[in-house]
Motif scaffolding. Structure first.
Motif, mmCIF file in Angstrom:
data_model
loop_
_atom_site.group_PDB
_atom_site.id
_atom_site.type_symbol
_atom_site.label_atom_id
_atom_site.label_comp_id
_atom_site.label_asym_id
_atom_site.label_seq_id
_atom_site.Cartn_x
_atom_site.Cartn_y
_atom_site.Cartn_z
ATOM 1 N N GLY A 141 3.282 1.100 5.202
ATOM 2 C CA GLY A 141 4.401 1.833 5.782
ATOM 3 C C GLY A 141 4.232 2.327 7.201
ATOM 4 N N THR A 142 3.283 1.797 7.952
ATOM 5 C CA THR A 142 3.153 2.189 9.357
ATOM 6 C C THR A 142 4.477 1.891 10.065
ATOM 7 N N ASN A 143 4.988 2.863 10.830
ATOM 8 C CA ASN A 143 6.277 2.669 11.501
ATOM 9 C C ASN A 143 6.115 2.567 13.014
ATOM 10 N N GLY A 184 -7.795 -6.157 8.508
ATOM 11 C CA GLY A 184 -7.518 -6.616 7.147
ATOM 12 C C GLY A 184 -6.297 -7.514 7.034
ATOM 13 N N GLY A 185 -5.634 -7.768 8.151
ATOM 14 C CA GLY A 185 -4.450 -8.633 8.114
ATOM 15 C C GLY A 185 -3.265 -8.002 7.389
ATOM 16 N N ILE A 186 -3.206 -6.670 7.398
ATOM 17 C CA ILE A 186 -2.113 -5.947 6.737
ATOM 18 C C ILE A 186 -0.903 -5.956 7.670
ATOM 19 N N LEU A 187 0.255 -6.324 7.147
ATOM 20 C CA LEU A 187 1.483 -6.310 7.955
ATOM 21 C C LEU A 187 2.222 -4.996 7.752
ATOM 22 N N SER A 188 2.843 -4.521 8.819
ATOM 23 C CA SER A 188 3.597 -3.263 8.799
ATOM 24 C C SER A 188 5.055 -3.560 9.156
ATOM 25 N N PRO A 189 5.884 -3.898 8.152
ATOM 26 C CA PRO A 189 7.269 -4.311 8.425
ATOM 27 C C PRO A 189 8.102 -3.292 9.190
ATOM 28 N N LEU A 190 7.905 -2.002 8.925
ATOM 29 C CA LEU A 190 8.695 -0.986 9.632
ATOM 30 C C LEU A 190 8.382 -1.008 11.123
ATOM 31 N N CYS A 191 7.138 -1.220 11.443
ATOM 32 C CA CYS A 191 6.708 -1.313 12.839
ATOM 33 C C CYS A 191 7.221 -2.621 13.456
ATOM 34 N N ILE A 192 7.038 -3.721 12.729
ATOM 35 C CA ILE A 192 7.489 -5.037 13.201
ATOM 36 C C ILE A 192 8.984 -5.017 13.519
ATOM 37 N N CYS A 193 9.744 -4.288 12.683
ATOM 38 C CA CYS A 193 11.200 -4.234 12.854
ATOM 39 C C CYS A 193 11.648 -3.100 13.784
ATOM 40 N N GLY A 194 10.684 -2.384 14.370
ATOM 41 C CA GLY A 194 11.010 -1.363 15.358
ATOM 42 C C GLY A 194 11.627 -0.092 14.809
ATOM 43 N N ALA A 215 0.890 -1.163 0.000
ATOM 44 C CA ALA A 215 0.000 0.000 0.000
ATOM 45 C C ALA A 215 0.925 1.209 0.000
ATOM 46 N N PHE A 216 1.018 1.875 -1.141
ATOM 47 C CA PHE A 216 2.059 2.868 -1.390
ATOM 48 C C PHE A 216 1.485 4.268 -1.527
ATOM 49 N N SER A 217 1.951 5.187 -0.682
ATOM 50 C CA SER A 217 1.468 6.566 -0.737
ATOM 51 C C SER A 217 2.481 7.509 -1.361
ATOM 52 N N GLY A 218 3.745 7.091 -1.395
ATOM 53 C CA GLY A 218 4.803 7.974 -1.872
ATOM 54 C C GLY A 218 5.368 8.847 -0.766
ATOM 55 N N GLY A 219 4.886 8.655 0.466
ATOM 56 C CA GLY A 219 5.437 9.373 1.612
ATOM 57 C C GLY A 219 6.756 8.742 2.053
ATOM 58 N N ALA A 220 7.377 9.344 3.036
ATOM 59 C CA ALA A 220 8.696 8.893 3.478
ATOM 60 C C ALA A 220 8.716 7.423 3.891
ATOM 61 N N ASP A 221 7.699 6.965 4.603
ATOM 62 C CA ASP A 221 7.705 5.605 5.132
ATOM 63 C C ASP A 221 7.529 4.549 4.049
ATOM 64 N N SER A 222 6.481 4.683 3.237
ATOM 65 C CA SER A 222 6.267 3.662 2.206
ATOM 66 C C SER A 222 7.349 3.727 1.137
#
Length: 193
Positions: free
Chosen positions: A113-115, A132-142, A16-23
């Motif tokens: 891109g949730t961090n 929705g079962g969406i994974l947030s890798p940046l958050c998962i990885c701290g 899910a891509f917004s073009g913001g810094a996180d995604s």
């Protein structure tokens, strides 16, 4: 866990891509890790044109094709009524659109891109991600917002210092009906400023 480990365990995903810094950083990192990651940008009346242009530019610079999904978000009464929980309904619609396209394209996993800096705040949109079962890798990885900006700068991404941006609908007080005219006026005013 770091992103390399995450993508070793999840080598294929729709982003899910917004073009913001996180995604933007997540897309860059996924490609660097050799993952098959497809960015999906949902273009609705809530996103200003510059956000789309930034997303397209970032994908060009990374050499990846962005899938653009057009969504008439104003067709949903639960969103245009603008209740306090508007973000929940909006995020559900966006993620449903991404999921339908991703499954069609052969992607089962959806990431966003949730961090880690976002994780402490329970916003309505976050509930939609969980459901929705969406994974947030940046958050998962701290990874915090500050770390993502530093890593983005190191990677040469123009988004490293891009300000956080909330959708156009956030300028309209809860309970006040959202219309295309109001959104266009907000975008024009902000472009002028």
């Amino acid at each position: 866990m770091d992103l390399e480990e995450f993508f070793a365990g999840h080598p294929k995903a729709a982003l899910a891509f917004s073009g913001g810094a996180d995604s933007a950083y997540l897309l860059c990192a996924a490609l660097k890790c050799g993952a098959d990651v497809q960015p999906y940008y949902v273009k609705s009346q809530f996103q200003p044109q510059f956000e789309y242009e930034d997303a397209a530019r970032l994908c060009r610079e990374l050499g990846v094709e962005m899938t653009v999904l057009k969504l008439d978000i104003l067709a949903d009464e639960s969103i245009t009524a603008n209740p306090e929980s508007r973000c929940y309904f909006c995020k559900k619609r966006i993620m449903a659109a991404i999921r339908a396209a991703a499954v069609r394209d052969g992607y089962e996993l959806i990431i966003d891109g949730t961090n880690a800096s976002d994780s402490g705040r329970d916003r309505p949109g976050m509930r939609a991600l969980r459901e929705g079962g969406i994974l947030s890798p940046l958050c998962i990885c701290g990874l915090s917002k500050g770390e993502i900006r530093a890593l983005s700068k190191e990677a040469g991404l123009f988004t490293h210092d891009k300000p956080a941006y909330a959708c156009l609908a956030t300028r309209i007080p809860a309970g006040e009906r959202i219309s295309a005219g109001k959104l266009e006026a907000i975008e024009k005013s902000e472009d002028f400023l």
